[in-house]
Design an enzyme around this catalytic site. Structure first.
Site, PDB file in Angstrom:
ATOM      1  N   ILE A  17     -29.014  36.055 -23.355  1.00 51.71           N
ATOM      2  CA  ILE A  17     -27.938  36.658 -22.338  1.00 51.71           C
ATOM      3  C   ILE A  17     -26.703  36.289 -23.063  1.00 51.71           C
ATOM      4  O   ILE A  17     -25.539  36.885 -22.558  1.00 51.71           O
ATOM      5  CB  ILE A  17     -28.105  35.988 -20.982  1.00 51.71           C
ATOM      6  CG1 ILE A  17     -27.078  36.864 -19.990  1.00 51.71           C
ATOM      7  CG2 ILE A  17     -27.811  34.647 -20.891  1.00 51.71           C
ATOM      8  CD1 ILE A  17     -27.477  36.612 -18.522  1.00 51.71           C
ATOM      9  N   ASP A  40     -28.595  28.089 -18.783  1.00 53.01           N
ATOM     10  CA  ASP A  40     -27.327  27.075 -18.309  1.00 53.01           C
ATOM     11  C   ASP A  40     -26.864  26.104 -19.810  1.00 53.01           C
ATOM     12  O   ASP A  40     -25.966  26.293 -20.234  1.00 53.01           O
ATOM     13  CB  ASP A  40     -27.625  25.871 -17.574  1.00 53.01           C
ATOM     14  CG  ASP A  40     -26.561  25.260 -16.757  1.00 53.01           C
ATOM     15  OD1 ASP A  40     -26.879  24.550 -15.869  1.00 53.01           O
ATOM     16  OD2 ASP A  40     -25.487  25.928 -17.154  1.00 53.01           O
ATOM     17  N   SER A 128     -34.031  31.650 -11.330  1.00 54.57           N
ATOM     18  CA  SER A 128     -34.982  30.808 -10.642  1.00 54.57           C
ATOM     19  C   SER A 128     -36.577  30.671 -11.100  1.00 54.57           C
ATOM     20  O   SER A 128     -37.272  30.295 -10.604  1.00 54.57           O
ATOM     21  CB  SER A 128     -35.069  30.961  -9.133  1.00 54.57           C
ATOM     22  OG  SER A 128     -33.885  30.514  -8.529  1.00 54.57           O
ATOM     23  N   TYR A 132     -36.816  26.529 -11.896  1.00 51.02           N
ATOM     24  CA  TYR A 132     -36.883  26.488 -10.392  1.00 51.02           C
ATOM     25  C   TYR A 132     -38.218  27.205  -9.981  1.00 51.02           C
ATOM     26  O   TYR A 132     -38.369  27.242  -8.799  1.00 51.02           O
ATOM     27  CB  TYR A 132     -35.563  27.132  -9.883  1.00 51.02           C
ATOM     28  CG  TYR A 132     -34.572  26.182  -9.804  1.00 51.02           C
ATOM     29  CD1 TYR A 132     -34.718  24.664 -10.352  1.00 51.02           C
ATOM     30  CD2 TYR A 132     -33.297  26.388  -9.351  1.00 51.02           C
ATOM     31  CE1 TYR A 132     -33.442  23.947 -10.612  1.00 51.02           C
ATOM     32  CE2 TYR A 132     -32.147  25.936  -9.372  1.00 51.02           C
ATOM     33  CZ  TYR A 132     -32.339  24.389  -9.814  1.00 51.02           C
ATOM     34  OH  TYR A 132     -31.152  23.739  -9.991  1.00 51.02           O
TER      35      TYR A 132
HETATM   36  N1  APR Z   1     -30.996  34.382 -22.191  1.00 49.14           N
HETATM   37  C1  APR Z   1     -31.508  34.872 -21.092  1.00 49.14           C
HETATM   38  N2  APR Z   1     -32.717  34.224 -20.348  1.00 49.14           N
HETATM   39  C2  APR Z   1     -32.961  33.125 -20.681  1.00 49.14           C
HETATM   40  C3  APR Z   1     -32.418  32.484 -21.704  1.00 49.14           C
HETATM   41  C4  APR Z   1     -31.263  32.928 -22.383  1.00 49.14           C
HETATM   42  N3  APR Z   1     -30.813  32.312 -23.515  1.00 49.14           N
HETATM   43  N4  APR Z   1     -32.678  30.945 -21.757  1.00 49.14           N
HETATM   44  C5  APR Z   1     -33.641  30.868 -20.856  1.00 49.14           C
HETATM   45  N5  APR Z   1     -33.708  32.107 -20.192  1.00 49.14           N
HETATM   46  C6  APR Z   1     -34.759  32.433 -19.025  1.00 49.14           C
HETATM   47  C7  APR Z   1     -35.965  31.819 -18.738  1.00 49.14           C
HETATM   48  O1  APR Z   1     -37.031  32.176 -19.598  1.00 49.14           O
HETATM   49  C8  APR Z   1     -36.182  32.142 -17.316  1.00 49.14           C
HETATM   50  O2  APR Z   1     -37.000  33.341 -17.188  1.00 49.14           O
HETATM   51  O3  APR Z   1     -33.963  32.520 -17.885  1.00 49.14           O
HETATM   52  C9  APR Z   1     -34.824  32.276 -16.743  1.00 49.14           C
HETATM   53  C10 APR Z   1     -34.237  31.163 -15.801  1.00 49.14           C
HETATM   54  O4  APR Z   1     -34.736  30.026 -16.437  1.00 49.14           O
HETATM   55  P1  APR Z   1     -33.698  28.597 -16.209  1.00 49.14           P
HETATM   56  O5  APR Z   1     -32.931  28.661 -17.292  1.00 49.14           O
HETATM   57  O6  APR Z   1     -34.962  27.191 -16.248  1.00 49.14           O
HETATM   58  O7  APR Z   1     -33.109  28.677 -14.905  1.00 49.14           O
HETATM   59  P2  APR Z   1     -33.793  28.574 -13.215  1.00 49.14           P
HETATM   60  O8  APR Z   1     -35.205  28.589 -13.059  1.00 49.14           O
HETATM   61  O9  APR Z   1     -32.852  29.354 -12.414  1.00 49.14           O
HETATM   62  O10 APR Z   1     -33.573  26.948 -13.085  1.00 49.14           O
HETATM   63  C11 APR Z   1     -31.927  26.344 -13.008  1.00 49.14           C
HETATM   64  O11 APR Z   1     -32.489  24.886 -15.035  1.00 49.14           O
HETATM   65  O12 APR Z   1     -31.387  24.805 -16.931  1.00 49.14           O
HETATM   66  C12 APR Z   1     -31.559  24.261 -15.601  1.00 49.14           C
HETATM   67  O13 APR Z   1     -29.129  23.427 -15.295  1.00 49.14           O
HETATM   68  C13 APR Z   1     -30.239  24.449 -15.011  1.00 49.14           C
HETATM   69  O14 APR Z   1     -30.824  22.919 -13.020  1.00 49.14           O
HETATM   70  C14 APR Z   1     -30.684  24.303 -13.495  1.00 49.14           C
HETATM   71  C15 APR Z   1     -32.286  24.831 -13.474  1.00 49.14           C
END
Ligand code: APR
Length: 178
Positions: A17, A40, A128, A132
């Site tokens: 992304i 993030d 999520s 999450y």
């Molecule tokens: N681009 C697109 N998608 C991504 C990328 C990227 N660079 N990196 C990871 N993902 C995907 C993951 O594979 C997953 O399918 O994004 C999705 C969401 O995963 P997370 O980033 O772990 O987010 P989430 O599940 O919402 O958890 C949020 O994680 O990173 C911490 O600070 C954040 O505490 C918060 C929690």
């Protein structure tokens, strides 16, 4: 008189992304807005310190107790190709109905913020579904139905999925919601 559907064009792509050339990319943040792993981490790493600086200001001026789950707020995108990052906090998975309502709210609030900014195209990650723990199928269904039904003038919505499973799942859900 034909009615132009106000439903945005929804596409799914597999990729990172942080490299998307859209007006705004959505961050799967946490309540602190102080960064983390996954999306993030990638956004802060590739976008640079200007994003965190603005997140600090947002915390101080608007959300002293943190950004509530389901809400969204925009900052600069720093060095990224996008103009803005729209930070939203997804729910930690639970079978409670409230979790899916909060996940839907993430998408609707992000679209609302994007519209207020004047963005035309926005990119969502699979909010999520990582740390999450939200199951991909369920998250994809909530994501597509909330984007499809949100009253929004955003013309293009791109879901950017990092891995093949997520891409297949969100693409199926996008076709089903068309
Ligand atoms: N681009 C697109 N998608 C991504 C990328 C990227 N660079 N990196 C990871 N993902 C995907 C993951 O594979 C997953 O399918 O994004 C999705 C969401 O995963 P997370 O980033 O772990 O987010 P989430 O599940 O919402 O958890 C949020 O994680 O990173 C911490 O600070 C954040 O505490 C918060 C929690």
């Amino acid at each position: 008189m034909g009615y132009l559907s106000d439903m945005p064009e929804i596409v799914t792509v597999q990729g990172d992304i942080t490299s998307q050339e859209v007006d705004a990319i959505v961050n799967a943040a946490n309540n602190s807005l102080m960064g983390g792993g996954g999306v993030d981490g990638a956004i802060h790493r590739n976008g640079g310190p200007a994003i965190l600086e603005e997140c600090r200001r947002v915390r101080h001026e608007q959300y002293p107790h943190g950004l509530p789950t389901g809400r969204a707020v925009a900052t600069t995108a720093g060095r990224l190709k996008a103009r803005w990052v729209i930070h939203t906090v997804g729910p930690v998975y639970s079978e409670e109905k409230e979790a899916s309502q909060l996940l839907a709210s993430c998408h609707m609030e992000a679209l609302k913020v994007a519209e207020e900014l004047g963005a035309a195209e926005i990119a969502f990650p699979a909010i999520s579904t990582g740390v999450y723990g939200y199951p991909l199928e369920e998250a994809a269904e909530v994501a597509m139905s909330s984007v499809a039904t949100a009253p929004s003038k955003i013309s293009k919505v791109r879901f950017v999925l990092f891995d093949g499973d997520a891409y297949d799942c969100y693409s199926r859900a996008a076709r089903a919601s068309a």
